[in-house]
Design a protein around this motif. Structure first.
Motif, short mmCIF file in Angstrom:
data_model
loop_
_atom_site.label_atom_id
_atom_site.label_comp_id
_atom_site.label_asym_id
_atom_site.label_seq_id
_atom_site.Cartn_x
_atom_site.Cartn_y
_atom_site.Cartn_z
N ARG A 166 0.83 -1.21 0.00
CA ARG A 166 0.00 0.00 0.00
C ARG A 166 0.87 1.26 0.00
NH1 ARG A 166 -5.05 -1.53 2.30
NH2 ARG A 166 -5.69 0.61 2.68
N ASP A 167 0.27 2.33 -0.52
CA ASP A 167 1.01 3.57 -0.64
C ASP A 167 1.49 4.11 0.70
OD1 ASP A 167 0.84 3.62 -3.32
OD2 ASP A 167 -0.76 5.10 -3.48
N PHE A 168 0.71 3.85 1.78
CA PHE A 168 1.15 4.48 3.03
C PHE A 168 2.42 3.83 3.56
CE2 PHE A 168 -2.59 1.88 4.42
CZ PHE A 168 -1.96 0.97 5.25
N ASP A 170 4.84 2.79 1.45
CA ASP A 170 5.83 3.48 0.62
C ASP A 170 6.10 4.87 1.16
OD1 ASP A 170 6.49 1.56 -1.18
OD2 ASP A 170 5.07 2.17 -2.72
N ALA A 171 5.02 5.55 1.55
CA ALA A 171 5.17 6.90 2.10
C ALA A 171 6.07 6.86 3.33
CB ALA A 171 3.81 7.50 2.44
N HIS A 186 1.72 0.49 10.89
CA HIS A 186 1.10 0.40 9.57
C HIS A 186 0.58 -0.99 9.26
CE1 HIS A 186 1.90 4.45 8.73
NE2 HIS A 186 3.18 4.34 8.54
N ARG B 340 9.58 7.00 -8.61
CA ARG B 340 9.85 6.13 -7.47
C ARG B 340 11.34 5.85 -7.35
NH1 ARG B 340 5.45 3.34 -5.44
NH2 ARG B 340 6.82 1.61 -4.92
N LEU B 345 12.48 4.16 -3.99
CA LEU B 345 11.44 3.16 -3.73
C LEU B 345 11.58 1.99 -4.70
CD1 LEU B 345 8.29 5.37 -3.05
CD2 LEU B 345 9.62 4.08 -1.41
N MET B 366 7.20 12.81 -1.17
CA MET B 366 6.33 12.40 -2.27
C MET B 366 4.87 12.52 -1.87
SD MET B 366 6.75 9.03 -4.53
CE MET B 366 5.57 8.48 -5.73
N PHE B 368 1.26 10.85 -3.22
CA PHE B 368 0.84 9.77 -4.11
C PHE B 368 -0.48 10.10 -4.79
CE2 PHE B 368 3.71 7.99 -1.09
CZ PHE B 368 4.39 7.00 -1.78
N ALA B 373 -5.39 5.52 -0.35
CA ALA B 373 -4.42 4.45 -0.09
C ALA B 373 -3.17 4.96 0.60
CB ALA B 373 -4.05 3.77 -1.40
N SER B 374 -2.92 6.27 0.55
CA SER B 374 -1.63 6.71 1.07
C SER B 374 -1.70 7.20 2.51
CB SER B 374 -1.03 7.78 0.16
OG SER B 374 -1.94 8.82 -0.06
N LEU B 375 -2.87 7.10 3.13
CA LEU B 375 -2.99 7.42 4.55
C LEU B 375 -3.47 6.18 5.29
CD1 LEU B 375 -4.80 10.87 4.25
CD2 LEU B 375 -2.41 10.50 4.79
N ASN B 376 -2.76 5.79 6.34
CA ASN B 376 -3.15 4.62 7.12
C ASN B 376 -4.49 4.90 7.79
OD1 ASN B 376 -3.43 2.56 8.94
ND2 ASN B 376 -1.30 2.60 9.62
N LEU B 379 -4.84 5.44 11.77
CA LEU B 379 -4.14 6.47 12.54
C LEU B 379 -4.87 7.80 12.39
CD1 LEU B 379 -0.42 5.71 11.62
CD2 LEU B 379 -1.68 4.99 13.64
N ARG B 437 1.71 16.55 5.10
CA ARG B 437 2.63 15.55 5.64
C ARG B 437 3.96 15.58 4.90
NH1 ARG B 437 1.24 9.22 5.50
NH2 ARG B 437 1.17 9.71 3.29
#
Lengths: 279, 576
Positions: A166-168, A170-171, A186, B340, B345, B366, B368, B373-376, B379, B437
């Motif tokens: 998942r992207d997070f 990678d982030a 995560h 990437r 990456l 970066m 995305f 998808a890029s935030l958990n 949390l 972020r």
């Protein structure tokens, strides 16, 4: 608390939670010594009495009160089940998580070992372990824990593999977050829901496996009462005292039912599809 | 003459109380045979639900038509009110009268049957053709949707075809029953821009050949301009404007239509590029990428690798402080892989990435594409924003909390957002969170990988403005990856065009867009749909992207470059 109230609103969840609650209460009272009769003391004159107002579930060949013995037996079985599942969950989660995170070749190696363990029927594997170490409470816990570890490893590895992509994650790598942080915050945090379901279901199987081992005389040793042991002792008296078999059997069945119903309800409640994108 | 389709005061709701949860709130329109209606709106406007109500597919999604009528003229001349029709009549409507194509051609096709078999089945059910007749019919359909070499393609499985080819197969299946109405629900949204142009041209030609009516649903008002006779603009379940295409586009009456038209990034072939270029003779680049090569080897086994996908092959560029380099190209061109690789990456096979940084330990951050998808999801915002700082040795103290509040403020989110979770924000707000972020560590370069592509147009415009403001305020350099030429035109100082893993043209945005030199750049630019260019027609070519799979040890020939202007370099094309 939120989960508990949701469980209570779920039809089968409510039944499951009530059963588990009653079992925990029985185990607690037995541990405090608050049983109707002394479960270990023999009353020679009251041998094999059918259920009555004095002995709610009758007495056994040695004149011990079945109900009191069941209360202690529940405690004994739950202790073993909880301890074994806790160990299995801990070991299985760690193995599954690291396996997914490290990738090949560790992943392949560890998962093949898990496959081998999974290929044996649970009771057979437990017998093997006991044959090596010898019977006893501690061995039962170890045996059951080893038997259920691969299931947890599998349950964790699959979702962990997809979370890893998942992207997070990678982030997090672009910030330079530590491996421990990524694994716990995560990955593990997102696995709480499937793990909770798995723990509940594993408790049901563990209860059954424990009863099976005790029945074969390889688990809890007499005079400590245990559900499987009581069943084993009653099998020759089936004709004369059917209550000796009936009540332990029902207790085992209800306990497994309770955990299974709760597990199913938890699965419904924690299903990401019913929660939108929050899970 | 009665229209083919006449919808009156349609209301559709969802859930256990459909009247309270109305998604479509009183839609009326007519559609004559042979006409095309474009339904335009942002996500949640009710455009898809309206269209799905016409063949009552909306029932399967849990929707209920609460009032209104949908009169459909059938082939035998009778009119049917779809809202009250029984399941038997509806099956007839779905199969024969109304054809439908969807957004995602991969999920709409069955992966375990050949495309030939799937078209044959459609012919068998709807026209009763069997055996050789069905086979011939399927072949004719594939020819009709201009699939080259149709005979051998009959035996292909969906995964063996490209996205554009799959969408053609879907169109062939929808047309198998010779429907009188074709509903196309965002049919090109998942496709690359040059493929999109091919599909649009195909749909227009088929409509003219068969005389069917068409409803075309899209969020892109520029796309529908070239194909629709009438346009209906929807906003939160209501029709805010409808009329002839020319009238709606040239003299929009409603504020929302005007807003949509101005929010859609207009592609103007280099006339709207930024003029504040920070590039001077003596400035030092913050990143220099030299001969970047990324390969993914496949079929790795005991006997070595079978070959490698050359995802990125010999890419060079540099980026000045405060500058935006736009990397454009279609899917599979290697633009995301490049991004990437810059962030480590992806492992690179070779190449030098030099970063000159003075102010941050992690100078490249970066954002995305997918803000979901890029935030958990587990949390809260405070934990999400604190993560980069904690990862770099800071502690969660008052100073850190102040910085979080400052950045939240700066990206246009309230301070009390700190205690909330990602699912409580909209897509645009989440992308703002991701931007905040990325700025936590005070980076010098932000890589934006399709960062605005998943957002609705009006949100997209605001996020772009925010990005430009932040760039000026913090002196950020952007590596802006996008497939959308109009968006890139607004934000980029310089543009690199990628094709098949290589940069084919690079230079000042204005020069590249207004005077494209490489044949691929020209094709890419001519395929961009635009309101202004709706009356121009372009020759459609069906050139396919070459396979990037190469045998072991293959090295591409060294690139030859030609200078086309002061800051404009073009790769020489191989003569074929």
């Amino acid at each position: 608390m939120r989960i508990l109230s949701a469980l209570f609103r779920h039809p089968s969840g409510r039944i499951g939670v009530i059963i588990i609650g009653l079992y925990l209460l029985a185990a607690l009272l037995a541990a405090l010594g608050l049983t109707p009769h002394n479960a270990l003391k023999m009353f020679a004159i009251d041998r094999m009495k059918p259920p009555s107002s004095t002995y709610w579930m009758g007495t056994d060949l040695l004149g011990r009160d079945t109900f009191s013995r069941l209360m202690l037996g529940i405690g004994q079985s739950l202790n073993i089940a909880f301890a074994a599942v806790a160990c299995a969950a801990l070991a299985g989660t760690t193995i599954g998580l690291l396996s997914a995170w490290w990738g090949a070749p560790w992943d392949g190696l560890m998962m093949r070992i898990m496959d081998v363990l999974l290929a044996f029927p649970a009771i057979l594997l437990a017998l093997l372990i006991i044959a090596i170490v010898g019977p006893g409470t501690f061995t039962s816990v170890t045996a059951i824990a080893i038997v259920y570890t691969p299931i947890f490893a599998r349950v964790v590895r699959g979702p962990a593999l997809s979370l890893k992509q998942r992207d997070f994650v990678d982030a997090a790598r672009t910030f330079g977050s530590s491996q421990r942080y990524v694994l716990t915050r995560h990955l593990l945090l997102n696995l709480v829901a499937p793990l909770a379901v798995q723990v509940t279901l594993a408790l049901a199987w563990a209860l059954l496996t424990e009863a099976g081992l005790s029945f074969l005389g390889l688990g809890t040793q007499p005079p400590t009462p245990s559900l499987g042991l009581m069943l084993a002792e009653s099998k020759n008296l089936m004709q004369q005292a059917p209550w000796l078999m009936l009540f332990p059997a029902l207790t085992i069945m209800l306990g497994i039912l309770g955990f299974n119903l709760t597990g199913d309800a938890l699965r419904d409640i924690l299903d990401p599809r019913t929660q939108g994108r929050t899970a | 003459m009665t229209p083919l389709l006449s919808v009156r005061d349609l209301r559709v709701g969802f859930g256990s109380d459909p009247v309270a949860n109305e998604v479509v709130r009183g839609v009326s329109f007519d559609l004559a045979a042979g006409q095309t209606l474009g339904i335009v709106g942002e996500s949640g406007s009710g455009k898809s639900v309206t269209a799905l109500s016409i063949n009552r597919l909306v029932d399967f999604g849990g929707g209920r038509i609460t009032s209104g009528s949908i009169m459909l003229q059938r082939a035998d001349g009778t009119a049917l009110d779809v809202t009250g029709a029984n399941e038997h009549a509806l099956r007839h409507v779905r199969g024969r009268d109304v054809g439908m194509i969807f957004q995602e051609p991969m999920t709409s096709l069955n992966p375990v049957h050949t495309i030939g078999a799937q078209i044959e089945e459609a012919l068998r059910i709807n026209r009763g053709l069997r055996g050789q007749a069905a086979r011939n019919g399927a072949l004719a359909m594939l020819d009709r949707v201009r699939i080259p070499d149709a005979k051998s393609r009959m035996g292909y499985y969906p995964h063996q075809l490209s996205g554009g080819m799959r969408q053609r197969v879907m169109i062939a299946m929808a047309l198998a029953s010779s429907p009188r109405l074709l509903i196309a629900d965002e049919p090109t949204t998942a496709l690359d821009v040059t493929v999109q142009a091919q599909i649009m041209a195909l749909l227009a030609e088929l409509r003219d050949e068969t005389g069917m009516a068409m409803i075309f649903i899209t969020h892109d008002i520029g796309l529908v301009a070239g194909i629709a006779d009438r346009i209906m603009v929807m906003q939160s379940g209501l029709v805010v404007e409808q009329g002839d295409t020319a009238t709606v586009l040239d003299t929009p009456q409603h504020d929302y239509t005007r807003h949509l038209l101005s929010a859609v990034p207009h592609f103007t072939a280099g006339r709207a590029t930024r003029t504040d270029s920070p590039r001077t003779e003596d400035s030092d680049p913050v990143i220099t990428v030299d001969d970047l090569v990324v390969r993914f080897s496949i079929g790795r086994g005991l006997f070595g690798s079978k070959g490698a996908v050359h995802a990125v092959d010999g890419v060079d560029f540099d980026l000045m402080p405060g500058e935006t380099l736009g990397i454009v190209g279609e899917s599979g061109s290697g633009k995301s892989t490049t991004a990437r690789a810059v962030l480590d990456l992806n492992a690179r096979k070779r190449g030098q990435i030099t970063v000159r940084s003075s102010r941050s330990r992690r100078p490249i951050q970066m954002v995305f594409q997918d803000p979901f998808a890029s935030l958990n999801p587990r949390l809260n915002v405070e934990a999400l924003l604190a993560e980069p700082a904690i990862a770099n040795g800071q502690h969660k103290d008052e100073a850190l909390r102040e910085r979080m509040k400052f950045l939240l403020n700066r990206v246009g989110l309230p301070e009390d957002a700190l205690t909330r979770y990602p699912h409580q924000f909209s897509g645009g707000q989440r992308q703002r969170l991701c931007i905040a972020r990325a700025l936590m560590l005070n980076p010098e370069v932000v890589v934006l990988d399709e960062a605005v592509s998943a957002l609705d147009v009006s949100v997209q415009a605001k996020v772009l403005d925010l990005l430009i403001d932040l760039q000026r305020e913090f002196g950020l350099a952007y590596l802006f990856i996008s497939h959308d030429m109009a968006v890139v035109e607004r934000i980029a100082h310089r543009i690199a065009v990628m094709f098949a893993g290589q940069i084919v043209e690079i230079g000042a945005a204005q020069a590249v867009l207004s005077d494209p030199q490489h044949s691929y750049t020209k094709r890419l630019i001519s395929a961009v749909p635009a309101v202004e260019r709706r009356n121009q027609h372009f020759a459609i070519d069906t050139t396919q992207v070459p396979s990037l799979l190469r045998p072991v040890g293959y090295e591409p020939p060294k690139a030859q470059w030609r200078q086309a202007g002061p800051d404009h370099h073009v790769r020489l094309e191989a003569v074929s």
